[in-house]
Enzyme design. Sequence first.
Site, PDB file in Angstrom:
ATOM      1  N   HIS A 294       0.858  -1.186   0.000  1.00 30.40           N
ATOM      2  CA  HIS A 294       0.000   0.000   0.000  1.00 30.40           C
ATOM      3  C   HIS A 294       0.897   1.240   0.000  1.00 30.40           C
ATOM      4  CE1 HIS A 294      -3.713   2.173   0.583  1.00 30.40           C
ATOM      5  NE2 HIS A 294      -3.052   2.960   1.411  1.00 30.40           N
TER       6      HIS A 294
ATOM      7  N   GLU B 128       8.753   1.585  -3.053  1.00 26.62           N
ATOM      8  CA  GLU B 128       8.097   0.316  -3.416  1.00 26.62           C
ATOM      9  C   GLU B 128       9.048  -0.575  -4.205  1.00 26.62           C
ATOM     10  OE1 GLU B 128       3.411   1.308  -3.576  1.00 26.62           O
ATOM     11  OE2 GLU B 128       4.447   1.495  -5.475  1.00 26.62           O
TER      12      GLU B 128
ATOM     13  N   ASP C 141      -6.809  -3.287   3.318  1.00 28.29           N
ATOM     14  CA  ASP C 141      -5.674  -2.640   3.997  1.00 28.29           C
ATOM     15  C   ASP C 141      -5.637  -2.841   5.507  1.00 28.29           C
ATOM     16  OD1 ASP C 141      -4.989  -1.635   1.476  1.00 28.29           O
ATOM     17  OD2 ASP C 141      -6.226   0.140   1.776  1.00 28.29           O
TER      18      ASP C 141
HETATM   19  C1  GRF Z   1       1.320   0.787  -6.129  1.00 31.12           C
HETATM   20  O1  GRF Z   1       1.408   2.123  -5.739  1.00 31.12           O
HETATM   21  C2  GRF Z   1       0.900  -0.068  -4.975  1.00 31.12           C
HETATM   22  O2  GRF Z   1       1.305   0.436  -3.746  1.00 31.12           O
HETATM   23  C3  GRF Z   1      -0.594  -0.029  -5.073  1.00 31.12           C
HETATM   24  O3  GRF Z   1      -0.863  -0.012  -6.448  1.00 31.12           O
HETATM   25  C4  GRF Z   1       0.216   0.573  -7.161  1.00 31.12           C
HETATM   26  C5  GRF Z   1       0.599  -0.348  -8.271  1.00 31.12           C
HETATM   27  O4  GRF Z   1       1.446   0.272  -9.180  1.00 31.12           O
HETATM   28  N1  GRF Z   1      -1.178  -1.114  -4.323  1.00 31.12           N
HETATM   29  P1  GRF Z   1       2.116  -0.554 -10.359  1.00 31.12           P
HETATM   30  O5  GRF Z   1       0.996  -1.104 -11.231  1.00 31.12           O
HETATM   31  O6  GRF Z   1       2.933  -1.641  -9.743  1.00 31.12           O
HETATM   32  O7  GRF Z   1       2.945   0.452 -11.075  1.00 31.12           O
END
Ligand code: GRF
Length: 190
Positions: free
Chosen positions: A104, A174, A145
């Site tokens: 998230h 991420e 979440d």
């Molecule tokens: C990410 O920001 C993740 O945290 C959320 O959805 C987004 C996915 O982005 N759950 P991507 O498709 O991996 O670019």
Amino acid sequence: MKNIAIFASGSGSNARKIMEYFAPHAEVTVQLVISNREDAGVLEIATSFGVDTVVIKRKDFYETDDILSVLEKYEISLIVLAGFLWLVPAYLVEAYSGRILNIHPALLPKYGGKGMFGMHVHEAVKAAQESETGITIHQVNAHYDEGQVVFQARCEVTPEDTSTDIARKVQVLEHRHFPEVIDQVLAKLP
Ligand code: GRF
């Protein structure tokens, strides 16, 4: 060998990082990418990595448990939600208890729950004039979440940052952390 299935609805930048990370891995394979949208960018990425893809329909996902036999066929140990926008149904949470991870783009419990996805999250962080935000990787239960937090990383938010700037900073976190945290979680699974 431990096998991962990635569930994703969108462009799949996290899914790409996960597939890159595990491609040379001796003990873990990304076996499958599952999407609820047949035009999701993530499907092309999966194909470029030689990973099988499945597109699920809403009715099948919520009114049958057909997906379980697909997951069994690929001997999936861990489900990774990487931008998957549908709520995971109870039968799947039960079958994979403790073995579904989500990422998230905020510091849960802040800015989570239904409707808190994509730019909505970063716009809310900006509107609240937060001085920091970040990412949360957590176990998945039957509510959006709310599962147990496995990992968080933080970044600074300055008053000058736009919501797009915030999104960019969060995405860096991420991509940096998600594959490694998945690896660590898998290493602890029996
Ligand atoms: C990410 O920001 C993740 O945290 C959320 O959805 C987004 C996915 O982005 N759950 P991507 O498709 O991996 O670019």
